[in-house]
Design an enzyme around this catalytic site. Structure first.
Site, PDB file in Angstrom:
ATOM      1  N   SER A  92       0.841  -1.261   0.087  1.00  0.00           N
ATOM      2  CA  SER A  92       0.034   0.157  -0.087  1.00  0.00           C
ATOM      3  C   SER A  92       0.905   1.145  -0.067  1.00  0.00           C
ATOM      4  O   SER A  92       0.337   2.422  -0.092  1.00  0.00           O
ATOM      5  CB  SER A  92      -0.648   0.165   1.147  1.00  0.00           C
TER       6      SER A  92
ATOM      7  N   SER B  35      13.712  -2.633   1.177  1.00  0.00           N
ATOM      8  CA  SER B  35      13.476  -1.649   2.360  1.00  0.00           C
ATOM      9  C   SER B  35      15.019  -1.516   2.676  1.00  0.00           C
ATOM     10  O   SER B  35      15.819  -2.151   2.868  1.00  0.00           O
ATOM     11  CB  SER B  35      12.831  -2.447   3.589  1.00  0.00           C
ATOM     12  N   ASN B  36      15.273   0.028   2.965  1.00  0.00           N
ATOM     13  CA  ASN B  36      16.506   0.559   3.392  1.00  0.00           C
ATOM     14  C   ASN B  36      16.499   0.325   5.033  1.00  0.00           C
ATOM     15  O   ASN B  36      15.514   0.532   5.514  1.00  0.00           O
ATOM     16  CB  ASN B  36      16.578   2.038   2.579  1.00  0.00           C
TER      17      ASN B  36
ATOM     18  N   GLY C 180       4.434   3.992  -0.960  1.00  0.00           N
ATOM     19  CA  GLY C 180       4.523   4.732  -2.004  1.00  0.00           C
ATOM     20  C   GLY C 180       5.460   3.800  -3.083  1.00  0.00           C
ATOM     21  O   GLY C 180       5.084   4.094  -4.301  1.00  0.00           O
ATOM     22  N   ILE C 181       6.248   3.093  -2.826  1.00  0.00           N
ATOM     23  CA  ILE C 181       6.760   2.119  -3.659  1.00  0.00           C
ATOM     24  C   ILE C 181       5.996   0.823  -4.009  1.00  0.00           C
ATOM     25  O   ILE C 181       5.717   0.618  -5.103  1.00  0.00           O
ATOM     26  CB  ILE C 181       7.945   1.457  -3.343  1.00  0.00           C
ATOM     27  N   GLY C 182       5.272   0.246  -2.934  1.00  0.00           N
ATOM     28  CA  GLY C 182       4.453  -0.790  -3.137  1.00  0.00           C
ATOM     29  C   GLY C 182       3.196  -0.868  -4.200  1.00  0.00           C
ATOM     30  O   GLY C 182       3.091  -1.581  -4.922  1.00  0.00           O
TER      31      GLY C 182
ATOM     32  N   ASP D 205      20.124   1.729  -8.638  1.00  0.00           N
ATOM     33  CA  ASP D 205      21.561   2.447  -8.790  1.00  0.00           C
ATOM     34  C   ASP D 205      22.059   2.155 -10.234  1.00  0.00           C
ATOM     35  O   ASP D 205      22.713   3.274 -10.966  1.00  0.00           O
ATOM     36  CB  ASP D 205      22.671   1.768  -7.811  1.00  0.00           C
TER      37      ASP D 205
ATOM     38  N   MET E 291      11.926   3.562  -8.209  1.00  0.00           N
ATOM     39  CA  MET E 291      12.315   2.374  -7.280  1.00  0.00           C
ATOM     40  C   MET E 291      11.288   1.183  -7.761  1.00  0.00           C
ATOM     41  O   MET E 291      11.487   0.087  -7.946  1.00  0.00           O
ATOM     42  CB  MET E 291      11.999   2.609  -5.758  1.00  0.00           C
TER      43      MET E 291
ATOM     44  N   HIS F  36      24.328  -0.155  -1.248  1.00  0.00           N
ATOM     45  CA  HIS F  36      23.256   0.593  -1.795  1.00  0.00           C
ATOM     46  C   HIS F  36      23.120   1.924  -0.654  1.00  0.00           C
ATOM     47  O   HIS F  36      21.830   2.163  -0.492  1.00  0.00           O
ATOM     48  CB  HIS F  36      21.877  -0.188  -1.778  1.00  0.00           C
TER      49      HIS F  36
ATOM     50  N   ARG G 137      12.721   7.822   3.317  1.00  0.00           N
ATOM     51  CA  ARG G 137      13.750   9.163   3.747  1.00  0.00           C
ATOM     52  C   ARG G 137      12.859  10.330   3.979  1.00  0.00           C
ATOM     53  O   ARG G 137      12.104  10.510   2.742  1.00  0.00           O
ATOM     54  CB  ARG G 137      14.926   9.055   3.205  1.00  0.00           C
TER      55      ARG G 137
END
Length: 337
Positions: free
Chosen positions: A32, A140-141, A34-36, A172, A250, A199, A103
């Site tokens: 749900s 996941s960062n 922003g990337i997902g 990257d 991403m 990364h 972030r």
């Protein structure tokens, strides 16, 4: 016109194979977010996916209902909250994990550690219990720490297979391809720059000397280009001014990597992607290099290749930070109650 405009997005794979074995169940954990959401949209559009299983702690039924109306073959199911995590993972071939917090301006990827480490540990614990044979792709960062976390959690359950745990560093490579193409007036779809290391910041090491087609830059331009690739995530964070980090690019990169994994699982040969994996290539336990993918994950680590003197220094400068990030992930799991 509309169908013609929409359907070719599967070409994101840079030459998508469609074999008769395209019956993969793929889970997106954090679907749900922003990337997902855009990642799930791209996966739904692929003939490689037969069942798209979406999990998050909120809003997943709505995202799943929305995506389920798209005229592609993948069945979509939505799962919400910890009680439904097991069902989301049942029978999965590939699990992609973009879950976590993004972030904000002024934050490093490492600032995300405390929140995202716990999230990744919980989700990979469920994978170890429910789908231990699945290929796990971590977005996941901080990836430099979340891959060691994933590996240590799998070890605790006795199901760790280093050939099946991937840190998705593809963004990257995508950025390096784009920036080189812009500077040289090339088609970015035909540029390929390997990016090794890790990364985050200076651990991101673009190997411009190994770019195809071959390109050359004066020393000052090469240095500026390298720094832009290393700090491109921060470029997006600043531009979004507090509204998040790189999500759309991403999602594209995550889909590209997932499609490569699925292609290789389906028997396509010669599929190579860079990924942050368990490695013997340097003194770091984990290191990103080009990987030949196969039916069961990593078929062969293709190593660093021949480096220029400039790139050798970049590697040397990255090792200390990379080792510390890896140890931080391992220590986190060692200290879990």
């Amino acid at each position: 016109m509309f169908s013609r405009a929409v359907r070719p997005t599967v070409s994101l794979v840079r030459g998508l194979a469609t074999s008769s074995q395209n019956n993969a169940k793929v889970a997106v954990l954090g679907a749900s977010g922003g990337i997902g959401q855009p990642l799930s949209l791209l996966l739904k559009n692929s003939p490689l996916v037969s069942h798209l299983s979406l999990y998050d702690i909120a809003h997943t039924p709505g995202v799943a209902a929305d995506l389920s109306h798209i005229e592609t073959r993948a069945k979509v199911t939505g799962h919400i909250g910890p009680d439904q995590l097991g069902a989301a993972l049942q029978g999965c071939d590939v699990v992609v994990i973009p879950a976590g917090v993004p972030r904000k301006p002024g934050m490093t990827r490492d600032d995300l550690f405390n929140t995202n480490a716990s999230i990744v540990a919980t989700l990979t614990d469920a994978c170890a219990r429910t789908c231990p044979e699945a290929l796990i792709c971590i977005i996941s960062n901080p990836v430099n720490s979340t891959i060691p976390i994933t590996s240590e959690i799998m070890k605790k359950h006795g199901v760790y297979n280093p050939n099946k745990v991937f840190g998705v560093t593809t963004l990257d490579i995508v950025r390096a391809n784009t920036f080189v193409a812009e500077l040289k007036g090339l088609d970015p779809a035909r540029v390929n720059v390997p990016v090794i290391g890790g990364h985050a910041g200076k651990t991101i090491i673009p190997l411009i000397s190994q770019c195809t087609p071959k390109v050359e830059f004066p020393a000052d331009q090469l240095s500026a280009l390298t720094e832009r690739i290393q700090e491109a995530g921060t470029e997006v964070v600043k531009a979004k001014a507090g509204a998040g980090s790189a999500t759309l690019s991403m999602a594209y990169a995550g889909a590209r990597f997932t499609f490569s994994v699925l292609d290789a699982m389906n028997g396509k040969e010669g599929v190579v992607e860079c990924s942050f994996v368990r490695s013997e290539e340097t003194e770091c336990k984990y290191f990103s290099t080009p990987i030949l993918l196969g039916k069961n994950g990593i078929e062969k680590n293709l190593g660093l290749g021949k480096l220029s003197a400039f790139e050798e220094k970049l590697v040397a400068d990255a090792i200390g930070e990379l080792k510390a990030s890896i140890k931080k992930g391992e220590d986190f799991v060692a200290n879990l109650k």
